[in-house]
Design an enzyme around this catalytic site. Structure first.
Site, mmCIF file in Angstrom:
data_model
loop_
_atom_site.group_PDB
_atom_site.id
_atom_site.type_symbol
_atom_site.label_atom_id
_atom_site.label_comp_id
_atom_site.label_asym_id
_atom_site.label_seq_id
_atom_site.Cartn_x
_atom_site.Cartn_y
_atom_site.Cartn_z
ATOM 1 N N TRP A 165 0.800 -1.218 0.000
ATOM 2 C CA TRP A 165 0.000 0.000 0.000
ATOM 3 C C TRP A 165 0.833 1.268 0.000
ATOM 4 O O TRP A 165 0.320 2.360 -0.173
ATOM 5 C CB TRP A 165 -0.907 0.037 1.241
ATOM 6 C CG TRP A 165 -0.166 -0.310 2.505
ATOM 7 C CD1 TRP A 165 -0.124 -1.551 3.094
ATOM 8 C CD2 TRP A 165 0.689 0.531 3.292
ATOM 9 N NE1 TRP A 165 0.702 -1.523 4.198
ATOM 10 C CE2 TRP A 165 1.216 -0.245 4.348
ATOM 11 C CE3 TRP A 165 1.064 1.869 3.212
ATOM 12 C CZ2 TRP A 165 2.089 0.260 5.298
ATOM 13 C CZ3 TRP A 165 1.938 2.380 4.162
ATOM 14 C CH2 TRP A 165 2.444 1.574 5.191
ATOM 15 N N ASN A 166 2.146 1.172 0.264
ATOM 16 C CA ASN A 166 2.883 2.400 0.593
ATOM 17 C C ASN A 166 3.140 3.279 -0.623
ATOM 18 O O ASN A 166 3.145 4.500 -0.507
ATOM 19 C CB ASN A 166 4.180 2.056 1.329
ATOM 20 C CG ASN A 166 5.100 1.191 0.526
ATOM 21 O OD1 ASN A 166 4.668 0.376 -0.304
ATOM 22 N ND2 ASN A 166 6.386 1.337 0.745
ATOM 23 N N PRO A 191 -4.506 -5.599 -5.035
ATOM 24 C CA PRO A 191 -3.901 -4.478 -4.320
ATOM 25 C C PRO A 191 -4.016 -4.716 -2.824
ATOM 26 O O PRO A 191 -4.836 -5.513 -2.363
ATOM 27 C CB PRO A 191 -4.732 -3.273 -4.757
ATOM 28 C CG PRO A 191 -6.041 -3.819 -5.205
ATOM 29 C CD PRO A 191 -5.775 -5.217 -5.701
ATOM 30 N N SER A 192 -3.215 -3.998 -2.069
ATOM 31 C CA SER A 192 -3.333 -4.077 -0.615
ATOM 32 C C SER A 192 -4.728 -3.641 -0.183
ATOM 33 O O SER A 192 -5.336 -2.754 -0.790
ATOM 34 C CB SER A 192 -2.297 -3.153 0.027
ATOM 35 O OG SER A 192 -2.623 -2.968 1.390
ATOM 36 N N GLU A 193 -5.196 -4.214 0.901
ATOM 37 C CA GLU A 193 -6.475 -3.780 1.482
ATOM 38 C C GLU A 193 -6.410 -2.330 1.938
ATOM 39 O O GLU A 193 -7.441 -1.701 2.160
ATOM 40 C CB GLU A 193 -6.882 -4.705 2.638
ATOM 41 C CG GLU A 193 -5.867 -4.865 3.769
ATOM 42 C CD GLU A 193 -4.823 -5.945 3.509
ATOM 43 O OE1 GLU A 193 -4.430 -6.148 2.345
ATOM 44 O OE2 GLU A 193 -4.387 -6.594 4.490
ATOM 45 N N SER A 231 5.772 -7.406 2.904
ATOM 46 C CA SER A 231 6.686 -7.675 4.014
ATOM 47 C C SER A 231 7.416 -9.008 3.841
ATOM 48 O O SER A 231 6.944 -9.904 3.129
ATOM 49 C CB SER A 231 5.899 -7.691 5.322
ATOM 50 O OG SER A 231 4.978 -8.752 5.300
ATOM 51 N N GLU A 236 9.482 -8.716 -3.643
ATOM 52 C CA GLU A 236 10.132 -7.440 -3.333
ATOM 53 C C GLU A 236 9.732 -7.087 -1.908
ATOM 54 O O GLU A 236 8.579 -6.731 -1.654
ATOM 55 C CB GLU A 236 9.678 -6.369 -4.304
ATOM 56 C CG GLU A 236 9.939 -6.796 -5.738
ATOM 57 C CD GLU A 236 10.449 -5.673 -6.610
ATOM 58 O OE1 GLU A 236 11.677 -5.528 -6.647
ATOM 59 O OE2 GLU A 236 9.656 -4.961 -7.195
ATOM 60 N N LEU A 237 10.673 -7.212 -0.989
ATOM 61 C CA LEU A 237 10.350 -7.208 0.443
ATOM 62 C C LEU A 237 10.965 -5.994 1.140
ATOM 63 O O LEU A 237 11.402 -5.056 0.501
ATOM 64 C CB LEU A 237 10.826 -8.528 1.057
ATOM 65 C CG LEU A 237 10.372 -9.791 0.292
ATOM 66 C CD1 LEU A 237 10.929 -11.049 0.937
ATOM 67 C CD2 LEU A 237 8.855 -9.858 0.188
ATOM 68 N N CYS A 256 9.912 1.395 1.216
ATOM 69 C CA CYS A 256 10.783 0.218 1.329
ATOM 70 C C CYS A 256 12.231 0.663 1.385
ATOM 71 O O CYS A 256 13.047 0.027 2.028
ATOM 72 C CB CYS A 256 10.553 -0.744 0.185
ATOM 73 S SG CYS A 256 10.730 0.009 -1.421
HETATM 74 P P1 NAD Z 1 2.076 -7.121 3.718
HETATM 75 O O1 NAD Z 1 3.045 -8.247 3.574
HETATM 76 O O2 NAD Z 1 1.335 -6.990 4.990
HETATM 77 O O3 NAD Z 1 0.962 -7.204 2.561
HETATM 78 C C1 NAD Z 1 1.311 -7.199 1.186
HETATM 79 C C2 NAD Z 1 0.185 -7.841 0.393
HETATM 80 O O4 NAD Z 1 0.110 -9.231 0.709
HETATM 81 C C3 NAD Z 1 -1.197 -7.256 0.682
HETATM 82 O O5 NAD Z 1 -1.890 -7.123 -0.556
HETATM 83 C C4 NAD Z 1 -1.827 -8.316 1.552
HETATM 84 O O6 NAD Z 1 -3.243 -8.334 1.502
HETATM 85 C C5 NAD Z 1 -1.250 -9.587 0.969
HETATM 86 N N1 NAD Z 1 -1.242 -10.766 1.853
HETATM 87 C C6 NAD Z 1 -1.154 -10.800 3.193
HETATM 88 N N2 NAD Z 1 -1.134 -12.086 3.628
HETATM 89 C C7 NAD Z 1 -1.202 -12.867 2.517
HETATM 90 C C8 NAD Z 1 -1.213 -14.287 2.300
HETATM 91 N N3 NAD Z 1 -1.136 -15.152 3.322
HETATM 92 N N4 NAD Z 1 -1.260 -14.743 1.035
HETATM 93 C C9 NAD Z 1 -1.301 -13.874 -0.009
HETATM 94 N N5 NAD Z 1 -1.320 -12.540 0.134
HETATM 95 C C10 NAD Z 1 -1.260 -12.031 1.376
HETATM 96 O O7 NAD Z 1 2.904 -5.809 3.393
HETATM 97 P P2 NAD Z 1 2.413 -4.292 3.399
HETATM 98 O O8 NAD Z 1 2.177 -3.851 4.808
HETATM 99 O O9 NAD Z 1 1.329 -4.107 2.394
HETATM 100 O O10 NAD Z 1 3.699 -3.546 2.808
HETATM 101 C C11 NAD Z 1 4.770 -3.095 3.604
HETATM 102 C C12 NAD Z 1 6.000 -3.924 3.320
HETATM 103 O O11 NAD Z 1 6.275 -3.934 1.914
HETATM 104 C C13 NAD Z 1 7.235 -3.351 3.968
HETATM 105 O O12 NAD Z 1 8.004 -4.396 4.517
HETATM 106 C C14 NAD Z 1 7.979 -2.711 2.787
HETATM 107 O O13 NAD Z 1 9.363 -2.586 2.992
HETATM 108 C C15 NAD Z 1 7.632 -3.638 1.692
HETATM 109 N N6 NAD Z 1 7.802 -3.020 0.377
HETATM 110 C C16 NAD Z 1 8.838 -3.440 -0.411
HETATM 111 C C17 NAD Z 1 9.047 -2.849 -1.652
HETATM 112 C C18 NAD Z 1 10.187 -3.262 -2.537
HETATM 113 O O14 NAD Z 1 10.216 -2.850 -3.678
HETATM 114 N N7 NAD Z 1 11.125 -4.066 -2.074
HETATM 115 C C19 NAD Z 1 8.180 -1.830 -2.084
HETATM 116 C C20 NAD Z 1 7.131 -1.442 -1.258
HETATM 117 C C21 NAD Z 1 6.953 -2.047 -0.028
#
Ligand code: NAD
Length: 457
Positions: free
Chosen positions: A132-133, A157-159, A208, A229-230, A263
């Site tokens: 979502w960020n 997309p993220s919730e 994440s 991409e974490l 990120c």
């Molecule tokens: P998150 O992992 O909580 O959620 C990401 C997505 O995964 C959401 O759409 C969520 O609904 C989905 N999800 C959650 N559980 C799932 C499951 N069991 N199976 C399938 N999908 C599932 O992350 P977030 O809070 O949305 O994003 C923040 C994180 O993303 C931070 O760690 C940040 O560093 C990272 N990030 C990395 C990059 C990069 O390019 N490396 C870019 C942006 C954000």
């Protein structure tokens, strides 16, 4: 039918409660994408490029309204929401300019009656599960090249960025992408999980580390292309020969922009002891000058923390650091609601026994540690399980190159930070992920090379 409650993180108000997907609707969408993908793959590239060009024009035409939606649903200050949309345009242009050359047939050998050739064919149906960020950036880094190279996209997309995800999908449909080729799935983790249960040819995830690992485990038996991409714990070293004042101003921005929810936010700073006090003084003054408040105000710099549970994570990192001897210069606590707020926080006297220097903060807090020289700085920078970005501030280019070559990170910066270029690959080392987006590699990532051995009769 399930619904998803979408709240404004700055006010706590319920914005809208759209219908969400369930296992049956996800399966139906996946089947429709599977059926539609071959026809989309056969559309000439020139037509696909024209579609994406129209999508770009649609973004430009609605830019202010799209920025407001983004601010309302995830709390990003409005000026930074506009920056994200304006920053998307050169990314789209890069894909428009580079796709043809990136997937052109390659004729690699002719001899003895044999002709050898490589073609780049689409993966097929790809899932994009997104964060979502920066939802426009991380969504379109996948969606645009995936569509241009002939894939169908199932986009979750993220919730916390659902409305933006729906706008991306609507604008692509309006531009001419067939409805079944680009589909948006509404919901939280369980909808992502249902998506992974479908027949897919690629999974492109941004989010994440913990979710990334779960996704890798879920799709392992499918043997499909997986990109993750974490998160990161991105370090910067300010060398003895750097200008401490301009470095402090640049790094305060790198740490606090997007309310620290990038990120590639600066998450750890190592400053040479000879500059430390001057650096900290300017850094703290810069942070204190950042206006926190209503994200819809044009001069707001620090917005809401998007996810309420992150407030406890930030507080625990600050409390842990202070309990172990760190000095708190400003902030250090959440602000009462409505909404989710954490004051921009600067800690010095930190070290690697503290969570704030080890685990991703993903919020407006930063630790600054004094170092004695290059060797200590490099050892500390590499003392992490992550490896997304890292930077060095110095006047000496040769030294910068020497130090950055030793840092374990997918992206390195000299005298800059928190920067992404469409021309360069975006990738993580270690727990920051596998695979990449952007650059010409990030176009080819949505294709598989097919090898042709052709003998004339
Ligand atoms: P998150 O992992 O909580 O959620 C990401 C997505 O995964 C959401 O759409 C969520 O609904 C989905 N999800 C959650 N559980 C799932 C499951 N069991 N199976 C399938 N999908 C599932 O992350 P977030 O809070 O949305 O994003 C923040 C994180 O993303 C931070 O760690 C940040 O560093 C990272 N990030 C990395 C990059 C990069 O390019 N490396 C870019 C942006 C954000």
């Amino acid at each position: 039918m399930p619904t998803l409650k979408i709240h404004n993180p700055a006010t706590g108000a319920l914005l809208v409660e759209p219908n969400a997907d369930d296992a049956a609707s996800v399966a139906a969408k996946a089947a429709a994408a599977r059926a539609a993908q071959p026809a989309w793959a056969s559309v000439p590239l020139a037509e696909k490029l024209a579609v994406v060009q129209r999508f770009r024009a649609g973004v430009v035409a609605e830019l202010d309204a799209l920025a407001t939606t983004l601010t309302m649903e995830m709390g990003k200050p409005i000026a930074q929401a506009r920056n994200e949309l304006n920053g998307l345009l050169p990314r789209i242009d890069f894909f428009l300019e580079q796709t043809e050359a990136s997937i052109r047939d390659e004729h690699v050998f002719d001899g003895g009656g044999m002709h050898e050739q490589i073609t780049h064919i689409p993966l097929g149906v790809v899932a994009n599960i997104s964060a979502w960020n920066y939802p426009w950036f991380v969504g379109c880094n996948v969606i645009v090249p995936a569509l241009l190279t002939g894939n169908a996209v199932l986009y979750k997309p993220s919730e916390h960025a659902t409305l933006t995800g729906q706008h991306i999908t609507r604008l692509l449909h309006a531009a001419g992408v067939p409805a079944a080729v680009m589909q948006c799935l509404v919901g939280a983790g369980e909808v992502g999980s249902a998506l992974l249960a479908q027949r897919l040819d690629g999974v492109f995830f941004t989010g994440s580390h913990a979710t990334g690992v779960r996704i890798a485990q879920a799709v392992a038996p499918k043997l499909l292309k997986l990109q993750l991409e974490l998160g990161g714990k991105d370090p910067v070293y300010v060398r003895a020969d750097a200008d401490p004042l301009s470095a402090a101003e640049g790094l305060a921005d790198g740490a606090m922009y997007n309310t620290g929810q990038s990120c590639c936010s600066v998450e750890r700073i190592y400053v040479h002891e000879s500059l430390h006090d001057a650096f900290v003084e300017r850094f703290v003054a810069t942070v204190k000058g950042m206006r926190m408040g209503d994200p819809l105000q044009g001069d707001t710099y620090i917005g809401a923390v998007t996810r309420a549970p992150q407030l406890a994570v930030l507080q625990a990192q600050v409390d842990d650091a202070v309990a172990k001897g760190a000095t708190l210069h400003c902030g250090g606590r959440s602000r009462p609601g409505p909404g989710h707020w954490f004051e921009p926080t600067v800690l010095t006297g930190v070290n690697h026994t503290m969570e704030v220097m080890r685990e991703e903060s993903f919020g407006p807090i930063i630790g600054i540690q004094k170092v004695r020289g290059d060797d200590e700085a490099i050892a500390l920078m590499n003392d992490t399980r992550y490896g997304l970005t890292a930077g060095v501030y110095t006047r000496d280019e040769a030294k910068a190159r020497e130090l950055l070559a030793q840092v374990n990170a997918g992206t390195v910066y000299w005298n800059c930070c928190d920067r992404v270029s469409p021309r360069l690959p975006w990738s993580g080392h270690g727990d920051s992920g596998v695979g990449l987006t952007l650059s010409t590699y990030g176009i080819q990532a949505f294709t598989r090379p097919k090898a042709w051995h052709l003998r004339q009769p």
